[in-house]
Design an enzyme around this catalytic site. Structure first.
Site, PDB file in Angstrom:
ATOM      1  N   ALA A 102      10.573 -53.516  27.767  1.00  0.00           N
ATOM      2  CA  ALA A 102      10.369 -53.445  26.315  1.00  0.00           C
ATOM      3  C   ALA A 102      10.705 -52.043  25.836  1.00  0.00           C
ATOM      4  CB  ALA A 102       8.928 -53.773  25.971  1.00  0.00           C
ATOM      5  N   LYS A 103      10.790 -51.875  24.564  1.00  0.00           N
ATOM      6  CA  LYS A 103      10.952 -50.538  23.990  1.00  0.00           C
ATOM      7  C   LYS A 103      10.457 -50.579  22.557  1.00  0.00           C
ATOM      8  CE  LYS A 103      12.590 -46.546  25.367  1.00  0.00           C
ATOM      9  NZ  LYS A 103      12.528 -46.037  26.767  1.00  0.00           N
ATOM     10  N   GLY A 104       9.945 -49.445  22.082  1.00  0.00           N
ATOM     11  CA  GLY A 104       9.480 -49.385  20.703  1.00  0.00           C
ATOM     12  C   GLY A 104       9.967 -48.114  20.054  1.00  0.00           C
TER      13      GLY A 104
END
Ligand code: NAD
Length: 435
Positions: A123-125
């Site tokens: 994931a990445k934010g």
């Protein structure tokens, strides 16, 4: 090598870096992804499945700024994949981040976790903001409102953020606190990269550099290079670069060059790395003015005739323009994406062994996994145990990927992608498609 100390001290001096490739690191990643799916004979449908994120969330973050006015920021979280376990990936604060960049970085995390056999998806934010223009209070409000908006996405069993560009331990502490307030209980396993006092892991800060060195030593062993008779150049002297340099120095290697944004520092007899670290610690992190070395440029550092080159600064450093001039025997990618896809084949033809980022710098996510395990157990390990387990996982991952390289007669990078993609595809097939 020219000595341009005078020029360096000029406020107008801009270091001549290597020419930048047009490729973005993400295009490079997709090119390598395609190579691996072709080699594995992954069918079109599975390709599409692997290439698309499972969830993409965009939120608005209204904040009352210090001047009393309302500002609205945009926040993202992309879960690329969660078939291997909860998704894992950092959160970056940057003014020019966009959703496509976040999607690519999320996929990158899927492959990185799979390579080191950590039971996480990717994931990445991000929050589109310029932290240099924000006060600490404003940053705290942005972080808390972002976390609150992402409450249904994050979770110790769902999706676990970590620090990335322009976020740090303090940011993670705010996320953990905000999430815990909503949950009505302390949930320290919801983020990693926390301060040790809040359930962070010992050894986390040094983990990426330590992992870089573990796989570098394993690679040197394969090539019959003895660390105590080897030379090393390290680009970047931040967290990853300085720890990598220090641990190679402790192995008896001669570190002939180090660098940061202020330029590169060369001494053919070897640089005293503990002294360089003490120097930067006393000067707000910069090597500027570090004595006992010849000044060279960062571009020249990359082309030194050394046994090991560790690019640990930023992306796109070795590309189609300078790849032919690289002389190192081994390159360990401490940074993410320091070599572009077009440079891969040039380096391979020159017989240079490249340890790819998704393997070389995966020590950070490995100790993040240890942090999550410790938080969930409520039982904290000694630094010695963390380091021992990290070394073991990194060595095992290196040997595994090296085996795939030999099996298919491909590069170590291609092998890492092949291993990771094959693993995720196998798990997807076993789980099947629900619906
Ligand atoms: P950092 O900010 O601590 O250090 C970066 C260093 O690179 C600094 O010394 C800076 O002066 C130098 N630098 C910046 N631009 C440069 C340039 N053009 N030429 C030469 N030096 C330059 O960052 P870090 O945490 O050490 O991360 C470095 C790289 O490693 C990044 O690509 C990051 O994504 C990657 N990485 C970091 C971790 C981690 O745990 N910190 C984990 C995986 C990957």
């Amino acid at each position: 090598m020219s000595n341009h100390k005078d020029l360096l001290s000029s406020p107008y001096y801009k270091e001549p870096g290597p020419k930048l490739d047009k490729e973005s690191p993400f295009e490079s990643m997709m090119e390598r992804f395609r190579f691996a799916t072709d080699l594995l004979g992954i069918e079109e449908g599975m390709f599409k499945y692997l290439a698309s994120p499972v969830q993409t969330v965009t939120v608005s973050i209204p904040v009352i700024m210090d001047n009393g006015e309302i500002e609205v920021f945009e926040g993202y979280r992309v879960i690329h994949d969660n078939v291997l376990g909860p998704s894992k990936g950092g959160i970056r604060y940057s003014p020019d981040v966009d959703i496509d960049e976040v999607k690519a970085l999320a996929a990158w995390m899927t492959w990185k976790c799979a390579v080191v056999n950590v039971p996480f998806g990717g994931a990445k934010g991000a929050v589109k903001c310029d932290p240099r223009k924000l006060s600490k209070r404003e940053l705290e409000h942005i972080t808390r409102r972002y976390t609150s908006a992402m409450y249904d996405v994050f979770g110790p069993d769902q999706d676990i953020p970590a620090p990335d560009m322009n976020t740090n331990e303090q940011t993670m502490a705010w996320i953990m606190d905000t999430y815990s307030m909503h949950s009505r209980r302390t949930e320290n396993a919801v983020v990693t990269g926390k301060p040790i006092l809040l359930g962070g892991s010992r050894g986390r800060k040094e983990a990426t550099g330590r992992g870089v060195v573990t796989v570098t030593l394993a690679a040197m062993n394969k090539l019959g290079l003895n660390p105590s008779r080897s030379t090393v150049a390290v680009q970047g002297f931040g967290n990853v670069g300085s720890i990598s340099a220090l641990l190679m120095y402790e192995q008896g290697a001669r570190i002939v060059a180090i660098s940061d944004v202020s330029g590169a520092y060369y001494n053919e007899n070897g640089i005293d790395i503990p002294q360089a670290m003490a120097y930067t610690a006393a000067r707000n992190g910069t090597l500027e003015g570090f004595e006992g070395c010849e000044s060279i440029s960062n571009a020249e550092l990359l082309e030194l005739d050394v046994d090991v080159l560790i690019p640990a600064a930023k992306e796109d450093q070795i590309n189609r323009y300078n790849a032919a001039d690289i002389k190192a025997r081994i390159i360990a990618e401490g940074a993410n994406g320091p070599i572009t896809a077009s440079a891969d084949s040039i380096l391979d033809e020159k017989g240079i062994l490249v340890i790819p980022d998704i393997l070389a710098n995966a020590g950070g996510v490995t100790v993040s996994y240890f942090e999550w395990v410790q938080d969930r157990q409520g039982y904290f390990w000694t630094e010695e145990r963390v380091n021992r387990r990290l070394n073991r996982m990194m060595r095992e991952a290196f040997n595994l990927i090296f085996g795939v390289k030999e099996q298919y007669n491909i590069t170590l990078r291609q092998a890492a992608y092949v291993y990771a993609i094959d693993k995720v595809a196998k798990v997807l097939r076993l789980r099947g498609i629900y619906g």
